[in-house]
Design an enzyme around this catalytic site. Structure first.
Site, mmCIF file in Angstrom:
data_model
loop_
_atom_site.group_PDB
_atom_site.id
_atom_site.type_symbol
_atom_site.label_atom_id
_atom_site.label_comp_id
_atom_site.label_asym_id
_atom_site.label_seq_id
_atom_site.Cartn_x
_atom_site.Cartn_y
_atom_site.Cartn_z
ATOM 1 N N CYS A 9 25.128 -15.501 28.412
ATOM 2 C CA CYS A 9 25.803 -16.664 29.003
ATOM 3 C C CYS A 9 27.275 -16.685 28.653
ATOM 4 C CB CYS A 9 25.136 -17.961 28.558
ATOM 5 S SG CYS A 9 25.540 -18.478 26.881
ATOM 6 N N LYS A 38 25.070 2.184 40.575
ATOM 7 C CA LYS A 38 24.279 1.159 39.879
ATOM 8 C C LYS A 38 24.147 -0.016 40.834
ATOM 9 C CE LYS A 38 24.246 -1.900 35.971
ATOM 10 N NZ LYS A 38 24.786 -2.394 34.756
ATOM 11 N N GLU A 61 27.666 -32.683 46.425
ATOM 12 C CA GLU A 61 26.357 -32.375 47.015
ATOM 13 C C GLU A 61 26.491 -31.861 48.458
ATOM 14 O OE1 GLU A 61 23.377 -35.327 46.420
ATOM 15 O OE2 GLU A 61 23.160 -34.744 44.340
ATOM 16 N N CYS A 92 32.973 -29.698 33.081
ATOM 17 C CA CYS A 92 32.260 -30.258 31.911
ATOM 18 C C CYS A 92 32.909 -29.745 30.636
ATOM 19 C CB CYS A 92 30.782 -29.908 31.960
ATOM 20 S SG CYS A 92 30.372 -28.239 31.419
ATOM 21 N N CYS A 111 30.050 -25.067 36.632
ATOM 22 C CA CYS A 111 30.691 -26.219 37.276
ATOM 23 C C CYS A 111 31.753 -25.844 38.297
ATOM 24 C CB CYS A 111 31.386 -27.087 36.235
ATOM 25 S SG CYS A 111 30.338 -27.733 34.959
ATOM 26 N N ARG A 134 20.984 -30.749 41.692
ATOM 27 C CA ARG A 134 22.164 -31.004 42.540
ATOM 28 C C ARG A 134 21.846 -30.888 44.050
ATOM 29 N NH1 ARG A 134 27.936 -28.117 41.109
ATOM 30 N NH2 ARG A 134 29.218 -29.927 41.474
#
Ligand SMILES: Cc1cc2nc3c(=O)[nH]c(=O)nc-3n(C[C@H](O)[C@H](O)[C@H](O)COP(=O)(O)OP(=O)(O)OC[C@H]3O[C@@H](n4cnc5c(N)ncnc54)[C@H](O)[C@@H]3O)c2cc1C
Ligand code: FES
Ligand code: FES
Length: 1343
Positions: A105, A467, A1287, A170, A207, A949
């Site tokens: 992450c 790859k 949204e 965020c 985000c 969301r």
């Protein structure tokens, strides 16, 4: 013990080992017992006190710097402690986050400075602190986000730029994005835009959609695009802003902080050996090859492993240092860093993947190294920057050795040129071996020392490597391939000697395609018959093993990669239309435009500005729950989860877990206190529905919580949770797919009533055309970078204070009260910010807070729970999957006359979370007078689906757009014409029976068609497709009508004015999770009260100030919180008016002071209470996406996307455009790559983690990324003329899938397939390749 570090005891006797002179017990030096070369201790076996004199200094500690401060650590830590754990648990760095703990992450990046022996100088790298072992840091100089700047002392230029460019929403990923750039600038102070795009492959941002992050970083580039204000920084500016000596702002009088002390520190890095003995394992760090070999000999029969980057553990958790007794750190063995170019190229085993890339990058044009270019391009896409910086190539090969099915890229590259490995055993014997023989060797007690690469004296070597994975960056290969041929171009590419054809990801034992190699030897590769024969041979010999990725796709991919190679090297043999098949997809750096209007007369409302907290987010000073130190004695809780999906509990045995030092308790359902209930669904919200907090017996899904382990730290609790032994009974094969559930008629009872509008059956029967089809879409994991968290602190009066990462304070309050059996007023819940929510923290945090509160309540101690990604994915619900069959009645123009659909939402094991009704959005932008939609809610053995969301609307709009496409294809009409024929106009009734007002759809679409040059581009694409057999393009334009409902949007707002200085504080009931609600609230308040924004602050949301507030979600919270503030301001202004009238043009401060004197209540409260049950208003927008696919592999990319978005009069266009961009990219993930895969035997999620679940990274972005807000589009039904955002923008990402589909249609047409096909979401490369309908008989030169 180090054999060369012999010790003498006080009788001067020399001993090879530290052995007690009385009982002969083998003894190891402990921290603190070695001083001035004398080791003194009491034998743990017999109690004899003895001393040895070390002949060579052995250190029993590791020493390093963090932000200039020295740290010495020893066996108070275990060898498996990572740098991340150390930094966070010691409170040294809170800005360095943790989430996946497996390198995937990227929120944990720090910069390290260490001595690079090949350069003989200090080098700076960004690395993943969650993988780097603490003891490996010996001699390193580590810089965390705190070390480079903060708002108090001055921001670092990178922090500043990221904040300024809205790169922090965020903010959870922001410190890592900064540190990544810091690392890049340290190695390359004047990077190019391309460097930035290449470097940003480590840290996921859920985000922003990355564009603002990339823009911020590109301001440092020498070729920064003109629209970005270039930042001129000199090398000194790149160093930390904080003086590491004084802790104050750097005055520039001393030398650069980073690197200033490093030469000296390199001594430490190459200094004497280290031996740290812990309770369960020992850590050895030899400093010479002799020492290393002796250690290998000594420990060859022990449970030992070598450590370099420790990144292998990120791929295979079983190789965690926690599972070994002896760890040998090879980093200081200088012999392993050698590089030689004469007579062959030799590279030491300690060279990192980054070093390897550097070497090949530099030798790209060297004719004697014809693989330089291919290898450097290939290595760029292995793992991520942070991992490549730390990991050595030898470690990669060893992973292949240990896990033969691992599709190691390094193995493939090395083997393709016939490299040999140099390996040593403990006796110092050198073994030289091929890579294939290495796989068969016994590696116990051996070390890889170097690799030898051949050089070539001829020019006729054609080496290419490939790859292909689910995602371009940081992604394991579905299949990788390498081809090495010596060809005579003059004789039709005759294969001069046996070629090398290699595939990874097909078979763990058979890597060479030997039969094909044999077949091709001596043949002319440019001969169509040879190609045909080779493909037939390859087809026969490739037998893919079962694996995570589909076997037939892997085989098809391998074949197409071989064909790609042939087309590339024999391009002169190929017809022009076939040549592109030999090439990959070429990316150019992302260029984004943002176009919006403002109303200066209303400033600060409508003024574009970054989030007010941006500086705190980008500098890592803003704290999230896991960053909070908590009260003394705080414990950590980790849930114990079920590993089956259907059955019941038989027994639970926590004995082994409880024996682990540091473990405090194990709690199960029966530990819920008297008066409390085993139900985490708040009664007030879910009408007495029950979902057990901890299973009392029944198991409904794999991942269901069964117990809680509480320990004194997170790592111990996590390890202990694994040791709780659970047995099950009545275990059944679970239902985990939609088709299985339909087949087995596994439906929840009492489905919602069908939606009936008009008479669909009659309309369809009477319609000139009937179109029948079906469509499906899968789940989506929220991937909030801050996973579910809670911190619970029992109050001194029997209550509970909860800090929760929730979108819904009220629900947490109710859950905690009901679980503990206390009054709701005894509970306080507060939330300051979320590291992303995306709907996943609407209900699901009730469960986490409930578990945490239970542990805290039972033990009477503060307890924190912060799930890692694995638990988060397994335990909590996700976006629902859906399936729909449909019959459409339409006329010749494609006008919709009636739609009948059967909808099958996969709700998981229960309907508590809702019925999965999509119908409110199913019409999207199109009028259809007759609808009949029936439901069957699928019951599966999965966690209940939950909001994600744009829940409901995303699949609904995808389904509708797919139906429209189907109609267009059925009628052979242009899809845009069919769309336009059906667009809503004012006065028509929507599917929710709202009569449309202010509908601008037709104008919006017309404008967008012109803006995007749609018609010309479509024609260009058609021409391109005609001229290219193996590359195809597609263009898709979709309109969007998105109803925004305010119903239920009750938010309590408090506004307080302080009489002393007139400053204002607001506590609103919404939650800031990145959308910028607090900034907008301050803008609006400043506008309403006509005071400067600087006078206003937003306080955290809590159940004290904002009781009974609704959940934050549906994109409505920002505007309703603003509405709450407007109403508060109105009330306040009214109260102040009489006082103001009695004064002569008072300043705000004077007015406030006077009001106080007059005893005016300046604390105001207002709760929004929208009564309109239907939509409040509609957003009318459009988006266009252009896609390009590689027909042979199924890979895609997006040359351009454009959106014309209806935001009304945006209150803050900068923030709103960020929301639109971020929403769109999250939607691209949903439609293209994010797929949850279940084990059909156990029901477990097979990709619960970062290894196989792939949200977008920067190189997934469209290369031209254009967002435009409609001008002069005031919303008469909104707050201050604005409309919601995020949204609706997400739902328009359907256009990306449709663009891919159009490209596939062209490929299918070339393959002779013109029939309609449904492209379900996610449209992974695997599906795309399959739908292109290519078969090897089409793999020709096209002549
Ligand atoms: C997020 C992530 C993504 C990745 N993506 C890819 C990818 O796309 N393609 C790919 O091929 N790989 C990928 N990898 C694997 C990565 O390349 C390896 O983890 C790495 O190269 C291992 O090197 P290390 O120094 O960290 O080894 P360590 O983790 O320290 O050690 C791994 C193993 O190698 C052994 N070892 C180390 N050095 C030697 C030596 N000199 N002699 C003998 N044994 C030794 C150790 O004993 C251990 O068993 C990825 C890894 C991560 C974490
Ligand atoms: S926590 Fe380190 S990469 Fe995820
Ligand atoms: S700002 Fe990047 S994850 Fe939220």
């Amino acid at each position: 013990m180090f054999p060369n570090n012999n010790c003498t005891n006080n009788s001067a006797q020399t001993r090879p080992n530290l052995t007690c002179p009385v009982c002969s017990a083998s003894h190891l030096p402990l921290k603190g017992s070695l001083a001035n070369g004398v080791y003194a201790c009491t034998c743990e076996n017999c109690g004899h006190f003895f001393k040895f004199k070390a002949l060579q200094d052995i250190r029993t500690t590791a020493t390093f710097k963090v932000n200039g401060k020295d740290y010495t650590v020893g066996n108070e830590f275990t060898p498996s402690t990572t740098l991340n754990t150390f930094l966070r648990s010691k409170g040294i760095s809170k800005g360095t986050k943790g989430m996946c703990y497996e390198g995937g992450c990227g929120v944990c990046l720090v910069a390290v400075t260490l001595y690079a022996p090949i350069r003989m100088k200090q080098i700076h790298y960004t690395v993943n602190s969650c993988l780097l072992e603490l003891f490996s840091c010996d001699g390193m100089d580590i810089t965390t986000i705190e070390g480079i700047g903060d708002p108090k002392h001055g921001l670092h230029p990178i922090q500043e730029q990221l904040a300024k460019h809205d790169g922090a929403q965020c903010g959870y990923c922001s410190p890592s994005q900064v540190m990544n750039m810091y690392g890049l600038l340290k190695v390359k102070p004047k990077p190019t835009v391309q460097d930035v795009e290449d470097y940003f492959d480590s840290t996921v941002c859920r985000c922003t959609g990355y564009r603002p992050i990339l823009d911020a970083m590109k301001t440092f580039c020498k070729d920064a695009p003109p629209h970005l204000e270039k930042v001129q920084v000199d090398i000194e500016d790149l160093d930390a802003k904080l003086c590491k000596k004084t802790g104050n702002l750097c005055t520039g009088h001393c030398h650069s902080n980073i690197g200033a002390h490093t030469n000296k520190d390199s001594d430490n890095q190459t200094a004497g050996p280290v031996h740290i003995v812990g309770a369960s394992a020992q850590w050895l760090k030899p400093t010479s090859m002799d020492q290393l070999l002796s250690l290998l000999k000594q420990h060859s029969q022990d449970n030992y492993r070598l450590v370099f980057g420790n990144t292998g553990f990120g791929v295979y958790p079983k190789y965690s240092a926690a599972n070994y007794d002896v760890l040998i750190d090879t980093r200081n063995v200088m012999d392993l860093y050698g590089i030689d170019f004469d007579p062959v190229i030799v590279m030491g085993a300690n060279l990192s993947l980054h070093n390897l890339w550097e070497l090949f990058d530099r030798t790209q044009t060297d004719p004697s190294i014809p693989y330089g270019h291919a290898f450097s391009e290939h290595i760029k896409y292995i793992a991520s920057t942070g991992v490549r910086n730390m990991a050595c190539w030898a470690g990669n090969l060893m992973l292949k050795y240990l896990q033969p099915d691992f599709p190691s890229d390094i193995f493939l590259l090395f083997e393709s040129i016939g490299s040999s490995l140099v390996i040593y055993d403990g006796d110092g014997n050198m073994i030289k071996t091929s890579l294939t023989d290495f796989l068969k060797m016994d590696m116990k007690g051996k070390v890889i020392a170097a690799v030898e690469f051949p050089t070539y004296g001829t020019q006729d070597i054609y080496i290419r490597t490939y790859k292909r994975g689910l995602r371009l960056q940081q992604c394991v290969a579905y299949v990788n391939a390498a081809f090495n041929f010596q060809l005579d171009a003059k004789t039709n590419y005759t294969v001069k000697k046996k070629p090398t054809i290699l595939f990874g990801g097909i078979s763990s034992t058979k890597i060479h395609a030997e039969a094909t190699e044999q077949y091709l030897t001596g043949k002319a590769l440019g001969d169509p018959l040879t190609l045909k024969g080779a493909l037939a041979t390859l087809e026969k010999e490739l037998v893919p093993e079962p694996g995570y990725f589909n076997a037939s796709y892997r085989k098809a991919l391998a074949l197409s990669l071989f064909y790609k190679y042939v087309l590339d090297v024999c391009k002169v043999k190929a017809s022009p239309a076939y040549v592109s098949g030999g090439l990959g997809l070429t990316r150019t750096p992302v260029v984004g435009t943002q176009d919006y209007g403002t109303k200066p007369e209303e400033f600060p409302v409508s003024k574009p500005m970054p989030k007010l907290s941006a500086n705190y987010l980008t500098s890592g000073t803003a704290q999230f729950i896991d960053d909070l130190a908590g009260p003394p004695g705080m414990l950590f809780a980790v849930p114990v989860l079920s590993t089956i999906a259907s059955g019941s509990l038989d027994s639970i045995d926590p004995t082994q877990a409880l024996e682990i030092p540091g473990v405090v308790a194990f709690l199960k359902a029966s530990d819920i206190p008297a008066g409390g209930v085993n139900n985490w669904r708040p009664k007030g919200i879910y009408n007495n529905a029950v979902e057990e907090l901890l299973s009392s017996g029944p198991i409904n899904y794999a991942g269901q919580p069964i117990g809680i382990i509480v320990a004194d730290n997170r790592e111990t609790a996590t390890a202990a949770a694994e040791k709780v032994k659970i047995t099950y009974k009545d275990v059944k094969t679970p239902i985990v797919t939609i088709q299985d559930a339909i087949k087995k008629q596994s439906f929840h009872p009492d489905p919602p009533k069908p939606l009936v509008i008009g008479d669909a059956k009659a309309a369809i029967a009477a319609a000139p055309h009937n179109v029948l089809g079906q469509i499906e879409c899968g789940e989506q994991y929220h991937f909030h970078m801050e996973t579910q968290s809670a911190l619970c602190i029992p109050t001194d009066e029997g209550g509970m204070d909860v800090i929760a990462s929730t979108q819904w304070l009220d629900g947490v309050l109710e859950t905690v009260a009901q679980v503990l059996g206390i009054e709701q007023s005894q509970v306080t819940v507060e939330t300051k910010r979320l590291g992303g929510g995306f709907g996943g923290k609407i209900s699901q945090n009730f469960l986490i807070s409930g578990l945490c509160a239970l542990a805290s309540g039972v033990l009477g101690l503060p307890v924190k729970m912060h799930l890692d990604i694995h638990a988060n994915m397994k335990m909590c619900g996700m976006r629902n999957a859906y399936f729909m069959t449909y019959t459409i009645g339409c006329d010749d123009s494609g006008k919709l006359l009636g739609i009948e659909a059967d909808l099958f939402p996969d709700l998981g094991f229960s309907t508590i979370e809702g019925g999965g009704d999509l119908t409110p959005w199913l019409d999207n932008a199109y009028y259809c007078p007759n609808w009949l939609v029936s439901f069957q809610q699928l019951k599966t053995n999965k966690a209940m689906g939950t909001a994600c969301r744009a829940p409901g609307s995303t699949p609904a709009i995808f389904f509708m757009e797919s139906m429209i496409e189907h109609v267009a294809r059925y009628l052979g009409k242009d899809e845009l014409a069919v769309r336009q024929a059906n667009l809503y106009v004012n006065g028509q009734k929507t599917i929710t029976q709202r009569v449309l007002q202010y509908c601008t759809l037709k104008d919006v679409v017309a404008k967008h068609v012109t803006d995007t040059n749609y018609t010309q581009r479509k024609a260009d694409i058609e021409l391109f497709n005609k001229n290219n057999r193996w590359k195809k393009r597609g263009l898709a334009l979709m309109p969007n009508m998105f109803g925004i409902s305010w119903f239920g949007g009750m938010y309590t707002t408090q506004l307080m004015v302080y009489h002393g200085d007139g400053s204002v504080a607001i506590a609103h009931g919404g939650i800031d999770m990145g959308q910028g609600i607090n900034t907008k609230v301050i803008q609006v308040c400043a506008y309403e009260l006509n005071i400067p924004m600087e006078k206003i602050r937003v306080k955290k949301s809590s159940t004290v100030n904002n009781a009974n507030s609704a959940t934050s979600g549906g994109s409505i919270t920002s505007e309703l919180a603003c509405k709450g503030v407007i109403e508060c301001c109105k009330i306040l202004t009214k109260r102040m008016a009489p006082v103001k009238e009695s004064m002569q043009s008072p300043t705000w401060e004077e007015l406030v002071a006077k009001c106080y004197e007059e005893q005016i209540d300046m604390t105001v409260s207002y709760m929004t209470h929208p009564a309109n049950e239907n939509y409040q208003y509609m957003c009318f927008s459009a988006a266009t996406v252009e896609a390009e696919i590689d027909v042979l592999t199924g890979q895609y990319q997006f040359p351009q996307m454009d959106m014309l978005y209806d935001c009304g009069d945006s209150m803050n266009p900068e923030l709103d455009i960020g929301q639109a961009e971020g929403g769109f990219i999250m939607g691209m993930g949903y439609h293209l790559t994010e797929q949850i895969v279940y084990d059909e035997e156990t029901g477990q999620i097979l990709n619960a983690g970062t290894w196989n679940y792939k949200p977008p990274l920067p190189k997934d972005l469209p290369m031209k990324f254009n967002f435009k807000f409609q001008r002069n589009a005031t919303n008469p039904l909104g707050v201050l003329g604005s409309k919601a955002v995020a949204e609706p923008a997400l739902t328009m990402s359907t256009a990306a899938l449709l663009a891919v589909k159009h490209a596939v249609e062209s490929a299918r047409a070339d393959a002779g397939q013109k029939d309609f096909f449904a492209l379900n979401a996610p449209a992974t490369p695997e599906k795309v390749q399959r739908f292109c309908k290519t078969t090897i008989d089409q793999y020709t030169f096209g002549k």
